[in-house]
Design a protein around this motif. Structure first.
Motif, PDB file in Angstrom:
ATOM      1  N   ILE A   1       0.848  -1.211   0.000  1.00 17.30           N
ATOM      2  CA  ILE A   1       0.000   0.000   0.000  1.00 17.30           C
ATOM      3  C   ILE A   1       0.877   1.253   0.000  1.00 17.30           C
ATOM      4  O   ILE A   1       0.482   2.298  -0.511  1.00 17.30           O
ATOM      5  CB  ILE A   1      -1.041   0.038   1.154  1.00 17.30           C
ATOM      6  N   GLY A   2       2.073   1.151   0.557  1.00 13.53           N
ATOM      7  CA  GLY A   2       2.972   2.304   0.629  1.00 13.53           C
ATOM      8  C   GLY A   2       3.448   2.789  -0.731  1.00 13.53           C
ATOM      9  O   GLY A   2       3.882   3.935  -0.872  1.00 13.53           O
ATOM     10  N   HIS A   3       3.366   1.906  -1.747  1.00 16.16           N
ATOM     11  CA  HIS A   3       3.755   2.344  -3.095  1.00 16.16           C
ATOM     12  C   HIS A   3       2.791   3.384  -3.656  1.00 16.16           C
ATOM     13  O   HIS A   3       3.117   4.107  -4.590  1.00 16.16           O
ATOM     14  CB  HIS A   3       3.841   1.146  -4.054  1.00 16.16           C
ATOM     15  N   ASP A   4       1.610   3.424  -3.129  1.00 15.70           N
ATOM     16  CA  ASP A   4       0.642   4.455  -3.525  1.00 15.70           C
ATOM     17  C   ASP A   4       1.114   5.759  -2.877  1.00 15.70           C
ATOM     18  O   ASP A   4       1.138   5.867  -1.642  1.00 15.70           O
ATOM     19  CB  ASP A   4      -0.749   4.053  -2.999  1.00 15.70           C
ATOM     20  N   GLU A   5       1.481   6.728  -3.707  1.00 14.84           N
ATOM     21  CA  GLU A   5       2.049   7.962  -3.168  1.00 14.84           C
ATOM     22  C   GLU A   5       1.100   8.685  -2.229  1.00 14.84           C
ATOM     23  O   GLU A   5       1.517   9.422  -1.350  1.00 14.84           O
ATOM     24  CB  GLU A   5       2.443   8.917  -4.307  1.00 14.84           C
ATOM     25  N   ARG A   6      -0.204   8.470  -2.430  1.00 12.84           N
ATOM     26  CA  ARG A   6      -1.149   9.130  -1.536  1.00 12.84           C
ATOM     27  C   ARG A   6      -1.065   8.559  -0.127  1.00 12.84           C
ATOM     28  O   ARG A   6      -1.420   9.214   0.839  1.00 12.84           O
ATOM     29  CB  ARG A   6      -2.587   8.950  -2.060  1.00 12.84           C
ATOM     30  N   ILE A   7      -0.613   7.313  -0.027  1.00 16.50           N
ATOM     31  CA  ILE A   7      -0.504   6.666   1.291  1.00 16.50           C
ATOM     32  C   ILE A   7       0.928   6.834   1.813  1.00 16.50           C
ATOM     33  O   ILE A   7       1.142   7.412   2.869  1.00 16.50           O
ATOM     34  CB  ILE A   7      -0.925   5.179   1.203  1.00 16.50           C
ATOM     35  N   GLY A   8       1.889   6.365   1.057  1.00 17.88           N
ATOM     36  CA  GLY A   8       3.299   6.514   1.453  1.00 17.88           C
ATOM     37  C   GLY A   8       3.704   5.472   2.482  1.00 17.88           C
ATOM     38  O   GLY A   8       2.918   5.098   3.349  1.00 17.88           O
ATOM     39  N   ARG A   9       4.931   5.000   2.409  1.00 14.28           N
ATOM     40  CA  ARG A   9       5.373   3.896   3.281  1.00 14.28           C
ATOM     41  C   ARG A   9       5.815   4.361   4.670  1.00 14.28           C
ATOM     42  O   ARG A   9       5.826   3.583   5.621  1.00 14.28           O
ATOM     43  CB  ARG A   9       6.532   3.154   2.570  1.00 14.28           C
TER      44      ARG A   9
END
Ligand code: UDX
Length: 436
Positions: free
Chosen positions: A241-249
């Motif tokens: 999920i962190g690969h989604d820039e809106r979420i971020g790791r």
């Protein structure tokens, strides 16, 4: 410029030294004579990377001094308030005693045109309630929240992500914002955003940021609970999920959760303040954030108990870490130390080690056994619990080396920092948080 900094704890001591390092003339003031003596001798009173150097340089340059007298603040252009706002004993709200005392003690030494800049984390509405007292002296109050992370405090003070100034309406507010811009000139000139707003927004920016960070950690820890019930791996989930820039790791590290002198007390004070404002339902979720966070400490203890066959009574458990996070010697509300205390309460023979935090941990929990040397601490352990992800444990401790120190083969990874496959391959029973 000439600056005073009231309160020389984690925030104030770093702020004073950092402001001297960018060229200001600074006096740090604290009522604790021991702290002032240590700082005046050029010794950092706590472990914070980079602090010792700027402290030594500041004192040697003659630009940095410390005093127990509020009168030493007289003549400064800007007075920073960096005292603590701990959780009230017996309640969740913030205890503002130190802020009020600091402001009241400063008042007799203020002059027309001075700026008083509050940096402490306070409930929304505090600046507005303090402002008239400051204005009566001809000085102006601004709120300039501090976002520093322990372990990165020096860098975060000199080059923060953003600067926020909550100012009163009118020319005195505009002028005070300009004065603060001048104080932080190197940061402002390098393009770091400088946000000028009202008091309430500036106070809320700080608590909102901490509430968001705490929520992010508890979100992934809630996913860890689901992962445990379903056989999924929360670290892979976080990566994905962190690969989604809106979420971020970042801040999706599942483990024994958050602690320290800020996040836990700030979310509680925020909820208490929201209730006073008649808006408790707006932050009810913060209670869940808190509850999830505390459950993860139980889970780590449960993993050790289960791995040792249902009881830790009389078993030697080595706890790797006492600080609330690496690169810090702070043990305030440390999840690591809490896990150690709980294991001891269940009858385990607990040995705690930490590269920096043993002295502070011993003061708080003298009943625990401490050993500064990692390998000596691990010797003959029935189980190892990694609870603060210092490099000494996460990167540098190999399973092969651990195997040479003890015949115990149980490792509980409270920070998901170890290479599970490598430990298992070396014959260890590995247990992570939210990992199969
Ligand atoms: C925090 C805020 O980050 C900072 O901006 C604010 O000014 C003060 O509070 P700090 O308390 O120094 O700073 O620590 P932080 O790095 O935020 O970590 C807080 C806790 O969360 C630690 O116990 C850490 O171990 C834990 N954490 C952090 C996790 O459990 N998982 C993560 O992914 C990140």
């Amino acid at each position: 410029m000439r600056l005073s900094v009231i309160g020389c704890g984690y925030l104030g001591a770093v702020h004073a030294a950092a402001m001297a390092s960018i060229g200001h003339e600074v006096v740090g003031i604290d009522i604790d004579p021991g702290k002032i003596k240590t700082l005046s001798d050029g010794d950092a009173p706590f472990f914070e990377p980079g602090l010792q150097q700027i402290l030594t340089e500041g004192i040697a340059s003659g630009r940095l001094s410390f005093s127990t007298e509020f009168a030493a603040a007289a003549g400064a252009d800007v007075h920073f308030i960096g005292v603590g706002t701990p959780q009230q004993p017996g309640g969740h709200a913030a205890d503002l005693t130190y802020v009020h005392t600091a402001v009241d003690s400063l008042l007799p030494h203020l002059s027309e045109g001075d700026v008083v800049a509050g940096k402490s984390t306070v409930p929304v509405g505090t600046a507005a309630s303090l402002a008239p007292r400051v204005a009566a002296t001809g000085a102006t109050l601004v709120w300039n929240p501090e976002f520093l992370r322990e372990g990165w405090a020096v860098a975060d003070t000199i080059t923060p992500d953003r600067l926020v100034a909550g100012v009163p309406d009118g020319p005195s507010g505009e002028r005070a914002a300009e004065v603060l811009r001048e104080v932080y000139h190197p940061a402002v000139a390098s393009g770091i955003p400088f946000i000028v707003t009202d008091y309430a927004t500036s106070e809320l920016v700080k608590v909102a940021a901490n509430a968001f960070l705490a929520t992010k950690i508890s979100f992934i820890n809630a996913m860890a609970e689901i992962a445990e019930a379903s056989g999924a791996d929360v670290t892979q989930l976080a990566d994905a999920i962190g690969h989604d820039e809106r979420i971020g790791r970042r801040f999706l590290g599942a483990g024994i959760g958050f602690g320290g002198g800020c996040l836990p007390k700030d979310i509680r004070a925020f909820a208490a303040r929201a209730e006073e404002l008649g808006k408790s339902e707006s932050v009810t979720f913060l209670r869940e954030v808190d509850a999830i966070n505390l459950r993860r400490r139980d889970r780590a203890v449960e993993l050790v108990v289960q791995a040792l066959g249902g009881s830790v009574f009389g078993k030697k458990v080595t706890v790797l870490g006492a600080a609330f996070k690496p690169h810090s010697d702070d043990v305030r509300d440390s999840p690591a130390l809490d896990v150690a205390v709980r294991l001891r309460g269940l009858g385990a023979d607990v040995m705690v080690t930490d590269p920096q935090a043993i002295d502070n941990a011993r003061r708080l929990h003298p009943q625990l056994a401490y050993e500064p040397d990692r390998d000596t601490a691990i010797r003959d352990a029935d189980a190892i619990a990694l609870v603060t992800e210092w490099d000494e444990y996460r990167r540098e401790l190999t399973p092969e080396h651990a195997s040479s120190l003890t015949s115990g083969r149980v490792v509980v990874d409270g920070r998901n920092g170890l290479d599970a496959a490598a430990w298992r391959a070396a014959g260890w029973q590995y247990h992570g948080m939210g990992r199969p």
